[in-house]
Motif scaffolding. Structure first.
Motif, PDB file in Angstrom:
ATOM      1  N   GLY B  29       0.824  -1.197   0.000  1.00 24.54           N
ATOM      2  CA  GLY B  29       0.000   0.000   0.000  1.00 24.54           C
ATOM      3  C   GLY B  29       0.858   1.246   0.000  1.00 24.54           C
ATOM      4  N   THR B  30       0.368   2.283   0.663  1.00 24.66           N
ATOM      5  CA  THR B  30       1.145   3.521   0.789  1.00 24.66           C
ATOM      6  C   THR B  30       2.413   3.236   1.583  1.00 24.66           C
ATOM      7  OG1 THR B  30      -0.857   4.847   0.752  1.00 24.66           O
ATOM      8  CG2 THR B  30       1.133   5.881   1.615  1.00 24.66           C
ATOM      9  N   VAL B  31       3.528   3.605   1.006  1.00 22.90           N
ATOM     10  CA  VAL B  31       4.810   3.275   1.622  1.00 22.90           C
ATOM     11  C   VAL B  31       5.639   4.527   1.831  1.00 22.90           C
ATOM     12  CG1 VAL B  31       6.952   1.970   1.391  1.00 22.90           C
ATOM     13  CG2 VAL B  31       4.806   1.004   0.540  1.00 22.90           C
ATOM     14  N   ASN B  32       6.151   4.653   3.016  1.00 21.38           N
ATOM     15  CA  ASN B  32       7.152   5.668   3.322  1.00 21.38           C
ATOM     16  C   ASN B  32       8.410   4.943   3.781  1.00 21.38           C
ATOM     17  OD1 ASN B  32       5.124   7.729   2.992  1.00 21.38           O
ATOM     18  ND2 ASN B  32       4.401   7.196   5.024  1.00 21.38           N
ATOM     19  N   LEU B  33       9.561   5.483   3.468  1.00 17.24           N
ATOM     20  CA  LEU B  33      10.798   4.773   3.785  1.00 17.24           C
ATOM     21  C   LEU B  33      11.904   5.730   4.197  1.00 17.24           C
ATOM     22  CD1 LEU B  33      10.487   2.373   0.784  1.00 17.24           C
ATOM     23  CD2 LEU B  33      10.698   1.579   3.143  1.00 17.24           C
ATOM     24  N   PHE B  34      12.746   5.269   5.096  1.00 15.82           N
ATOM     25  CA  PHE B  34      13.858   6.058   5.606  1.00 15.82           C
ATOM     26  C   PHE B  34      15.160   5.270   5.431  1.00 15.82           C
ATOM     27  CE2 PHE B  34      11.927   9.110   8.934  1.00 15.82           C
ATOM     28  CZ  PHE B  34      10.637   8.982   8.480  1.00 15.82           C
ATOM     29  N   TRP B  35      16.254   5.996   5.317  1.00 16.44           N
ATOM     30  CA  TRP B  35      17.588   5.421   5.498  1.00 16.44           C
ATOM     31  C   TRP B  35      18.295   6.203   6.610  1.00 16.44           C
ATOM     32  CZ3 TRP B  35      20.159   1.209   3.955  1.00 16.44           C
ATOM     33  CH2 TRP B  35      19.702   0.509   2.828  1.00 16.44           C
ATOM     34  N   TYR B  36      18.856   5.431   7.566  1.00 14.34           N
ATOM     35  CA  TYR B  36      19.664   6.007   8.635  1.00 14.34           C
ATOM     36  C   TYR B  36      21.085   5.474   8.514  1.00 14.34           C
ATOM     37  CZ  TYR B  36      15.889   8.017  11.506  1.00 14.34           C
ATOM     38  OH  TYR B  36      14.853   8.785  11.993  1.00 14.34           O
ATOM     39  N   VAL B  37      22.038   6.243   9.046  1.00 14.32           N
ATOM     40  CA  VAL B  37      23.436   5.832   9.077  1.00 14.32           C
ATOM     41  C   VAL B  37      23.946   5.936  10.508  1.00 14.32           C
ATOM     42  CG1 VAL B  37      24.295   8.149   8.522  1.00 14.32           C
ATOM     43  CG2 VAL B  37      25.748   6.161   8.098  1.00 14.32           C
ATOM     44  N   GLN B  38      24.795   4.985  10.875  1.00 11.42           N
ATOM     45  CA  GLN B  38      25.401   4.995  12.203  1.00 11.42           C
ATOM     46  C   GLN B  38      26.909   4.871  12.033  1.00 11.42           C
ATOM     47  OE1 GLN B  38      24.071   1.825  14.876  1.00 11.42           O
ATOM     48  NE2 GLN B  38      24.142   3.241  16.585  1.00 11.42           N
ATOM     49  N   TYR B  39      27.615   5.995  12.159  1.00  9.89           N
ATOM     50  CA  TYR B  39      29.072   5.970  12.085  1.00  9.89           C
ATOM     51  C   TYR B  39      29.635   5.369  13.368  1.00  9.89           C
ATOM     52  CZ  TYR B  39      28.307   9.027   8.111  1.00  9.89           C
ATOM     53  OH  TYR B  39      27.872   9.537   6.909  1.00  9.89           O
ATOM     54  N   PRO B  40      30.821   4.806  13.315  1.00  7.34           N
ATOM     55  CA  PRO B  40      31.398   4.162  14.503  1.00  7.34           C
ATOM     56  C   PRO B  40      31.407   5.098  15.702  1.00  7.34           C
ATOM     57  CG  PRO B  40      32.713   3.655  12.564  1.00  7.34           C
ATOM     58  CD  PRO B  40      31.697   4.652  12.135  1.00  7.34           C
ATOM     59  N   GLY B  41      30.794   4.645  16.773  1.00 11.57           N
ATOM     60  CA  GLY B  41      30.780   5.419  18.007  1.00 11.57           C
ATOM     61  C   GLY B  41      29.827   6.600  18.015  1.00 11.57           C
ATOM     62  N   GLN B  42      29.027   6.737  16.983  1.00  8.70           N
ATOM     63  CA  GLN B  42      28.110   7.876  16.914  1.00  8.70           C
ATOM     64  C   GLN B  42      26.655   7.413  16.897  1.00  8.70           C
ATOM     65  OE1 GLN B  42      28.989  10.957  14.098  1.00  8.70           O
ATOM     66  NE2 GLN B  42      31.189  10.568  14.158  1.00  8.70           N
ATOM     67  N   LEU B  46      19.698  10.530  10.347  1.00  6.99           N
ATOM     68  CA  LEU B  46      18.840  10.374   9.187  1.00  6.99           C
ATOM     69  C   LEU B  46      19.585  10.792   7.922  1.00  6.99           C
ATOM     70  CD1 LEU B  46      15.984   9.786   8.085  1.00  6.99           C
ATOM     71  CD2 LEU B  46      15.464  12.217   8.445  1.00  6.99           C
ATOM     72  N   LEU B  47      19.638   9.898   6.935  1.00  7.88           N
ATOM     73  CA  LEU B  47      20.283  10.198   5.654  1.00  7.88           C
ATOM     74  C   LEU B  47      19.286  10.807   4.675  1.00  7.88           C
ATOM     75  CD1 LEU B  47      22.564   7.191   4.589  1.00  7.88           C
ATOM     76  CD2 LEU B  47      23.251   9.573   4.905  1.00  7.88           C
ATOM     77  N   LEU B  48      18.140  10.164   4.562  1.00 11.04           N
ATOM     78  CA  LEU B  48      17.108  10.634   3.657  1.00 11.04           C
ATOM     79  C   LEU B  48      15.805   9.911   3.951  1.00 11.04           C
ATOM     80  CD1 LEU B  48      16.920   8.057   1.531  1.00 11.04           C
ATOM     81  CD2 LEU B  48      18.926   9.142   0.543  1.00 11.04           C
ATOM     82  N   LYS B  49      14.730  10.455   3.414  1.00  9.12           N
ATOM     83  CA  LYS B  49      13.425   9.823   3.602  1.00  9.12           C
ATOM     84  C   LYS B  49      12.546  10.057   2.381  1.00  9.12           C
ATOM     85  CE  LYS B  49      11.873  13.750   6.426  1.00  9.12           C
ATOM     86  NZ  LYS B  49      11.375  14.151   7.780  1.00  9.12           N
ATOM     87  N   ASP B  85      32.816   7.099   4.739  1.00  9.03           N
ATOM     88  CA  ASP B  85      31.481   6.501   4.636  1.00  9.03           C
ATOM     89  C   ASP B  85      31.393   5.165   5.356  1.00  9.03           C
ATOM     90  OD1 ASP B  85      31.295   7.688   1.246  1.00  9.03           O
ATOM     91  OD2 ASP B  85      30.378   8.570   3.038  1.00  9.03           O
ATOM     92  N   THR B  86      32.499   4.705   5.885  1.00 11.53           N
ATOM     93  CA  THR B  86      32.497   3.472   6.680  1.00 11.53           C
ATOM     94  C   THR B  86      31.529   3.633   7.844  1.00 11.53           C
ATOM     95  OG1 THR B  86      34.757   2.871   6.093  1.00 11.53           O
ATOM     96  CG2 THR B  86      33.892   1.978   8.149  1.00 11.53           C
ATOM     97  N   ALA B  87      30.528   2.774   7.880  1.00 12.83           N
ATOM     98  CA  ALA B  87      29.441   2.930   8.857  1.00 12.83           C
ATOM     99  C   ALA B  87      28.480   1.763   8.691  1.00 12.83           C
ATOM    100  CB  ALA B  87      28.698   4.246   8.626  1.00 12.83           C
ATOM    101  N   GLU B  88      27.454   1.762   9.519  1.00 15.64           N
ATOM    102  CA  GLU B  88      26.365   0.815   9.349  1.00 15.64           C
ATOM    103  C   GLU B  88      25.139   1.578   8.860  1.00 15.64           C
ATOM    104  OE1 GLU B  88      25.950  -1.915  12.566  1.00 15.64           O
ATOM    105  OE2 GLU B  88      24.878  -3.333  11.266  1.00 15.64           O
ATOM    106  N   TYR B  89      24.466   1.013   7.888  1.00 19.00           N
ATOM    107  CA  TYR B  89      23.343   1.677   7.238  1.00 19.00           C
ATOM    108  C   TYR B  89      22.063   0.880   7.480  1.00 19.00           C
ATOM    109  CZ  TYR B  89      26.878   4.504   4.985  1.00 19.00           C
ATOM    110  OH  TYR B  89      27.918   5.369   4.763  1.00 19.00           O
TER     111      TYR B  89
END
Lengths: 112, 116
Positions: B29-42, B46-49, B85-89
């Motif tokens: 159905g209606t979909v909204n989506l986000f991408w988040y990033v988590q840099y080491p130790g941080q 929010l990257l984008l939505k 850019d090394t991080a977890e996404y």
């Protein structure tokens, strides 16, 4: 830039002890969330507040976990008694309509 | 309930390589989506939505994502990665929970390691 504050950043405790985490959301954010992130996984929602009221605590293990936001600003998450499986990162986040959620740095809990 | 899946657990790239991280959602159905990033130790950032409109969404730090409804996908892209850019996404899908707020359901994350 305003940020979500959390303390402590790290907590080591023995199983069966009580622990408490504190969160101060971004000023003016009515919505506050507590998430738990187990190593290697994405965060999972524990509880959501709207002002001082709980909106959703369906994923909160209520036999040992409690959360409160008495004045609708800062919040405390408590675990009593802690178990080995509670070792994780506990994240607080806040949001306002159209903004966020914004996450704090988290509290890393280790239960020995 | 909506969910997202990220099939790549760990991606290793050399600097200047192009990046594409997969995210598939489960609801039609209606979909909204986000991408988040988590840099080491941080903390998570929010990257984008994506909420509606142009399916190509541009975010911070040169990242973009394209919503492809026919493929149930919202892949994250960057034409040339840097060591920083090394991080977890994390891909996430929001569920409206009232008063303008959203509960996020996250994927398991993709760890990106960029080799200098």
């Amino acid at each position: 830039e305003a940020e979500v504050a959390q303390s402590p950043r790290y907590k080591i405790t023995e199983k069966s002890q009580a622990v408490a985490f504190w969160c101060d959301p971004i000023s003016g954010h009515a919505t506050l969330y507590w998430y738990r992130q187990i190593l290697g996984q994405g965060p999972e929602l524990l509880v959501q507040f709207q002002d001082e009221s709980v909106v959703d605590d369906s994923q909160l293990p209520k036999d040992r976990f409690s959360a409160e936001r008495l004045k609708g600003v800062d919040s405390t998450l408590k675990i009593q008694p802690a178990e080995l499986g509670d070792s994780a990162m506990y994240l607080c986040a806040s949001s306002s309509p159209g903004q966020g959620p914004y996450f704090g740095p988290g509290t890393r809990l280790t239960v020995l | 309930a909506q969910s997202v899946s990220q099939h790549n657990h760990h991606v290793i790239l050399s600097e200047a390589a192009s990046l594409e991280l997969g995210c598939n959602y489960s609801y039609g159905g209606t979909v909204n989506l986000f991408w988040y990033v988590q840099y080491p130790g941080q903390h998570l950032q929010l990257l984008l939505k994506y909420f509606s409109g142009d399916p190509l969404v541009k975010g911070i730090k040169g990242f973009e994502a394209e919503f492809i409804k026919s493929k149930f996908s919202f892949n994250l892209r960057k034409p040339s990665v840097q060591w920083s850019d090394t991080a977890e996404y994390f891909c996430a899908v929001p569920a409206y929970s009232g008063a303008g707020s959203y509960q996020l359901t996250f994927g398991k994350g993709t760890k990106l390691s960029v080799i200098p």
